[in-house]
Design a protein around this motif. Structure first.
Motif, PDB file in Angstrom:
ATOM      1  N   TYR A 356      35.308 -58.038  -2.260  1.00 41.22           N
ATOM      2  CA  TYR A 356      35.335 -56.601  -2.003  1.00 41.22           C
ATOM      3  C   TYR A 356      34.399 -55.901  -2.981  1.00 41.22           C
ATOM      4  O   TYR A 356      34.496 -56.123  -4.201  1.00 41.22           O
ATOM      5  N   VAL A 357      33.502 -55.065  -2.449  1.00 37.79           N
ATOM      6  CA  VAL A 357      32.523 -54.364  -3.281  1.00 37.79           C
ATOM      7  C   VAL A 357      32.573 -52.873  -2.980  1.00 37.79           C
ATOM      8  O   VAL A 357      32.639 -52.465  -1.813  1.00 37.79           O
ATOM      9  N   VAL A 358      32.555 -52.057  -4.014  1.00 38.65           N
ATOM     10  CA  VAL A 358      32.417 -50.602  -3.920  1.00 38.65           C
ATOM     11  C   VAL A 358      31.172 -50.232  -4.700  1.00 38.65           C
ATOM     12  O   VAL A 358      30.956 -50.749  -5.804  1.00 38.65           O
ATOM     13  N   SER A 359      30.341 -49.331  -4.166  1.00 40.79           N
ATOM     14  CA  SER A 359      29.123 -48.997  -4.896  1.00 40.79           C
ATOM     15  C   SER A 359      28.669 -47.577  -4.609  1.00 40.79           C
ATOM     16  O   SER A 359      29.218 -46.887  -3.747  1.00 40.79           O
ATOM     17  N   VAL A 360      27.654 -47.146  -5.365  1.00 42.60           N
ATOM     18  CA  VAL A 360      27.061 -45.818  -5.226  1.00 42.60           C
ATOM     19  C   VAL A 360      25.560 -45.940  -5.456  1.00 42.60           C
ATOM     20  O   VAL A 360      25.115 -46.593  -6.399  1.00 42.60           O
ATOM     21  N   SER A 361      24.770 -45.337  -4.577  1.00 44.43           N
ATOM     22  CA  SER A 361      23.316 -45.379  -4.735  1.00 44.43           C
ATOM     23  C   SER A 361      22.741 -44.034  -5.137  1.00 44.43           C
ATOM     24  O   SER A 361      21.674 -43.962  -5.742  1.00 44.43           O
ATOM     25  N   GLY A 362      23.412 -42.940  -4.778  1.00 45.70           N
ATOM     26  CA  GLY A 362      22.955 -41.613  -5.149  1.00 45.70           C
ATOM     27  C   GLY A 362      23.392 -41.232  -6.556  1.00 45.70           C
ATOM     28  O   GLY A 362      24.087 -41.992  -7.236  1.00 45.70           O
ATOM     29  N   ALA A 380      30.991 -50.809 -13.178  1.00 44.66           N
ATOM     30  CA  ALA A 380      30.045 -49.963 -13.915  1.00 44.66           C
ATOM     31  C   ALA A 380      30.303 -48.513 -13.539  1.00 44.66           C
ATOM     32  O   ALA A 380      30.740 -48.220 -12.420  1.00 44.66           O
ATOM     33  N   ILE A 381      30.031 -47.600 -14.457  1.00 48.63           N
ATOM     34  CA  ILE A 381      30.032 -46.172 -14.156  1.00 48.63           C
ATOM     35  C   ILE A 381      28.667 -45.604 -14.518  1.00 48.63           C
ATOM     36  O   ILE A 381      27.881 -46.225 -15.227  1.00 48.63           O
ATOM     37  N   TYR A 382      28.387 -44.395 -14.018  1.00 50.20           N
ATOM     38  CA  TYR A 382      27.131 -43.679 -14.277  1.00 50.20           C
ATOM     39  C   TYR A 382      25.911 -44.572 -14.088  1.00 50.20           C
ATOM     40  O   TYR A 382      25.025 -44.636 -14.939  1.00 50.20           O
ATOM     41  N   THR A 383      25.866 -45.258 -12.940  1.00 54.01           N
ATOM     42  CA  THR A 383      24.759 -46.164 -12.676  1.00 54.01           C
ATOM     43  C   THR A 383      24.412 -46.106 -11.194  1.00 54.01           C
ATOM     44  O   THR A 383      25.232 -46.473 -10.346  1.00 54.01           O
ATOM     45  N   GLN A 384      23.198 -45.649 -10.869  1.00 49.35           N
ATOM     46  CA  GLN A 384      22.711 -45.734  -9.497  1.00 49.35           C
ATOM     47  C   GLN A 384      22.319 -47.171  -9.213  1.00 49.35           C
ATOM     48  O   GLN A 384      21.589 -47.789  -9.999  1.00 49.35           O
ATOM     49  N   LEU A 385      22.779 -47.678  -8.069  1.00 51.90           N
ATOM     50  CA  LEU A 385      22.611 -49.093  -7.773  1.00 51.90           C
ATOM     51  C   LEU A 385      22.152 -49.322  -6.344  1.00 51.90           C
ATOM     52  O   LEU A 385      22.319 -48.467  -5.472  1.00 51.90           O
ATOM     53  N   PHE A 386      21.581 -50.486  -6.108  1.00 50.81           N
ATOM     54  CA  PHE A 386      21.378 -51.022  -4.762  1.00 50.81           C
ATOM     55  C   PHE A 386      21.625 -52.509  -4.834  1.00 50.81           C
ATOM     56  O   PHE A 386      21.679 -53.105  -5.925  1.00 50.81           O
ATOM     57  N   HIS A 387      21.782 -53.133  -3.682  1.00 46.45           N
ATOM     58  CA  HIS A 387      22.172 -54.534  -3.644  1.00 46.45           C
ATOM     59  C   HIS A 387      21.324 -55.276  -2.627  1.00 46.45           C
ATOM     60  O   HIS A 387      21.104 -54.779  -1.514  1.00 46.45           O
ATOM     61  N   VAL A 388      20.846 -56.435  -3.016  1.00 49.13           N
ATOM     62  CA  VAL A 388      20.082 -57.308  -2.133  1.00 49.13           C
ATOM     63  C   VAL A 388      20.910 -58.560  -1.891  1.00 49.13           C
ATOM     64  O   VAL A 388      21.352 -59.219  -2.835  1.00 49.13           O
ATOM     65  N   VAL A 389      21.142 -58.863  -0.628  1.00 47.66           N
ATOM     66  CA  VAL A 389      21.977 -60.005  -0.251  1.00 47.66           C
ATOM     67  C   VAL A 389      21.133 -60.979   0.558  1.00 47.66           C
ATOM     68  O   VAL A 389      20.455 -60.585   1.514  1.00 47.66           O
ATOM     69  N   ASN A 390      21.173 -62.242   0.162  1.00 49.67           N
ATOM     70  CA  ASN A 390      20.472 -63.303   0.872  1.00 49.67           C
ATOM     71  C   ASN A 390      21.490 -64.300   1.406  1.00 49.67           C
ATOM     72  O   ASN A 390      22.396 -64.722   0.675  1.00 49.67           O
ATOM     73  N   PHE A 398      24.391 -62.606  -3.765  1.00 50.30           N
ATOM     74  CA  PHE A 398      24.520 -61.151  -3.876  1.00 50.30           C
ATOM     75  C   PHE A 398      23.954 -60.717  -5.226  1.00 50.30           C
ATOM     76  O   PHE A 398      24.407 -61.173  -6.274  1.00 50.30           O
ATOM     77  N   GLN A 399      22.941 -59.831  -5.188  1.00 52.37           N
ATOM     78  CA  GLN A 399      22.326 -59.304  -6.414  1.00 52.37           C
ATOM     79  C   GLN A 399      22.526 -57.795  -6.485  1.00 52.37           C
ATOM     80  O   GLN A 399      22.230 -57.082  -5.517  1.00 52.37           O
ATOM     81  N   THR A 400      22.995 -57.314  -7.619  1.00 55.82           N
ATOM     82  CA  THR A 400      23.171 -55.881  -7.863  1.00 55.82           C
ATOM     83  C   THR A 400      22.103 -55.425  -8.839  1.00 55.82           C
ATOM     84  O   THR A 400      22.022 -55.941  -9.967  1.00 55.82           O
ATOM     85  N   TYR A 401      21.289 -54.449  -8.427  1.00 58.46           N
ATOM     86  CA  TYR A 401      20.213 -53.927  -9.260  1.00 58.46           C
ATOM     87  C   TYR A 401      20.454 -52.461  -9.582  1.00 58.46           C
ATOM     88  O   TYR A 401      21.002 -51.714  -8.769  1.00 58.46           O
ATOM     89  N   THR A 402      20.001 -52.049 -10.753  1.00 58.45           N
ATOM     90  CA  THR A 402      20.055 -50.639 -11.112  1.00 58.45           C
ATOM     91  C   THR A 402      18.878 -49.902 -10.482  1.00 58.45           C
ATOM     92  O   THR A 402      17.943 -50.517  -9.957  1.00 58.45           O
ATOM     93  N   ALA A 403      18.925 -48.582 -10.558  1.00 53.52           N
ATOM     94  CA  ALA A 403      17.857 -47.754  -9.989  1.00 53.52           C
ATOM     95  C   ALA A 403      16.501 -48.026 -10.621  1.00 53.52           C
ATOM     96  O   ALA A 403      15.462 -47.704 -10.033  1.00 53.52           O
ATOM     97  N   THR A 404      16.494 -48.614 -11.799  1.00 49.25           N
ATOM     98  CA  THR A 404      15.226 -48.940 -12.463  1.00 49.25           C
ATOM     99  C   THR A 404      14.845 -50.400 -12.276  1.00 49.25           C
ATOM    100  O   THR A 404      13.898 -50.883 -12.897  1.00 49.25           O
TER     101      THR A 404
END
Length: 435
Positions: A356-362, A380-390, A398-404
């Motif tokens: 189970y994953v919860v996330s935020v990109s904005g 994590a808190i206060y972190t814009q994220l996106f995820h790349v799944v292969n 499953f990879q979780t990356y920060t906005a940077t």
């Protein structure tokens, strides 16, 4: 100076939301429709290996519009081989929003694993030629992107996330949006921000959106429903329950069944809860794919101690357990958390095979009533994220990356015959949890 002061107040959700609205208001005039197509977006179909849906918008002066498509070639004369398809056109009139025509085409009889070039428009104006690739066979490696809530300050601060994601996964076959694509369901300027923030990427990577509570509104008759913009600007599979078309649906892509549930309707309606439960069980029972990924907005397990989506959990988690759903992707709580090893189970000694994953990109964040809970493996808190799944063979990575662009979290799910998935943790070393 105004920008700098506003950013410093990002920790105050109300202040930040007001600033985001001010920025959107400044953009309103920029988003007026013209004869030239804009808001071009690809959408998944039931089988994106042989078809693709595309939507776009023009002013009401354009009464007829088309899509042209050909196999992409380096030789620019490929344009003479293009086939033309007439679009379905519908007018949208809504309050103070400029009247616009929304156009849509489902491109069919495509070849799997093939790069195509397409454009949309007509005599009054054409888009550029744009590339996309159809999905391949079940045994081919699949990449996809997952975003949590976008919601506010989209063109300014979410745009960097979607660009980083495209840089990491240019071959993604779809992009999952776990609800709250914007903040106020029927504000055209916010949809303008969403299309502007994603730019050309929307026209190249097919969208797989599920609606959140901010993508819904109450009609004057008191009926809760999705944005008036949702169906005109997205063409999604209509294989869900009648009455929830294009919000509750599924698509099969390279050995993965992707499912969208409309959790906002679960939140407000027992009727739609039971309708979705029965529908979901049917499509999980009859599922020829090796992997199953389900997305919806309201988390089964919340990172916030003040939120508990009991109806979602009691209705759907037993089905996830029974039919061995692999991955559940959610939003709503404006923070990041994922868990599998410590998910509570009904049977004593049982372990969850579902992550189970919860996330935020904005940029809208929360830290109130959020802390490491027993069900979380990483957060994590206060972190814009996106995820790349292969997905390839017996392994989902499953990879979780920060906005940077830094890798913050990673894990693999590995299929085991007759058993639940095995998890292989790949958390990058020396990266502490962001609490």
């Amino acid at each position: 100076m105004y920008f700098r002061n506003s950013i410093s107040k990002i920790v105050t959700t109300g202040t930040f939301a007001l600033w985001a609205l001010a920025v959107s208001a400044q953009n309103a005039e920029l988003y007026a429709p013209t004869a030239v197509p804009d808001r071009i977006v690809l959408n998944v179909t039931v089988d994106p290996s042989t078809s693709m849906a595309v939507n776009w918008r023009t002013s009401e002066a354009v009464t007829e519009s088309f899509a042209e498509i050909a196999v992409a070639e380096a030789d620019p004369r490929f344009v003479f081989k293009a086939k033309r398809f007439k679009a379905k056109t519908e007018k949208l009139v809504w309050e103070n929003t400029p009247v616009a025509h929304y156009h849509s085409v489902v491109l069919e009889n495509l070849q799997p694993g093939t790069k195509y070039a397409y454009r949309v428009g007509g005599e009054q104006g054409w888009s550029e030629w744009i590339h996309f690739s159809t999905a391949g066979a079940k045994d081919e490696k699949l990449s996809f992107i997952y975003y949590g809530d976008v919601q506010v300050n989209i063109s300014s601060l979410w745009s960097r996330v979607v660009r980083e994601a495209y840089a990491k996964a240019p071959d993604a076959r779809l992009a999952i949006y776990a609800g709250d694509l914007i903040n106020k369901a029927n504000r055209d300027v916010e949809w303008g921000d969403w299309f502007h923030g994603g730019g050309f990427i929307h026209s190249m990577v097919p969208a797989f959106p599920t609606p959140g509570n901010h993508d819904h509104f109450d009609t004057p008759e008191g009926v809760n429903t999705t944005s008036v913009f949702w169906r005109p600007q997205f063409t999604l599979p209509e294989n869900g329950p009648k009455g929830l078309e294009e919000t509750c649906y599924y698509a099969d892509v390279q050995g993965v069944r992707f499912v969208s549930l409309n959790s906002d309707q679960v939140d407000v309606s027992e009727k739609w809860t039971q309708v979705q439960k029965a529908w979901l069980e049917r499509i999980l029972m009859d599922n020829p794919n090796k992997w199953t990924v389900i997305t919806f907005h309201h988390p089964i397990f919340s990172p916030k101690t003040t939120r508990d989506n009991k109806r979602m959990r009691e209705t759907f988690k037993p089905l996830f357990d029974r039919y061995k759903v692999d991955l559940v992707l959610q939003g709503h709580d404006h923070t990041y958390a994922r868990g599998m090893a410590n998910i509570p189970m009904k049977e004593n000694g049982a372990q969850s095979g579902t992550m189970y994953v919860v996330s935020v990109s904005g940029p809208k964040m929360t830290d109130s009533n959020v802390g490491p809970a027993a069900w979380m493996d990483r957060s994590a808190i206060y972190t814009q994220l996106f995820h790349v799944v292969n997905v390839e063979g017996e392994r989902l990575s499953f990879q979780t990356y920060t906005a940077t662009g830094e890798l913050y979290d990673a894990f693999d799910l590995i299929k085991q015959k007759g058993k639940i998935n095995r998890i292989a943790e790949r958390v990058p070393p020396n990266i502490p949890e962001r609490h």
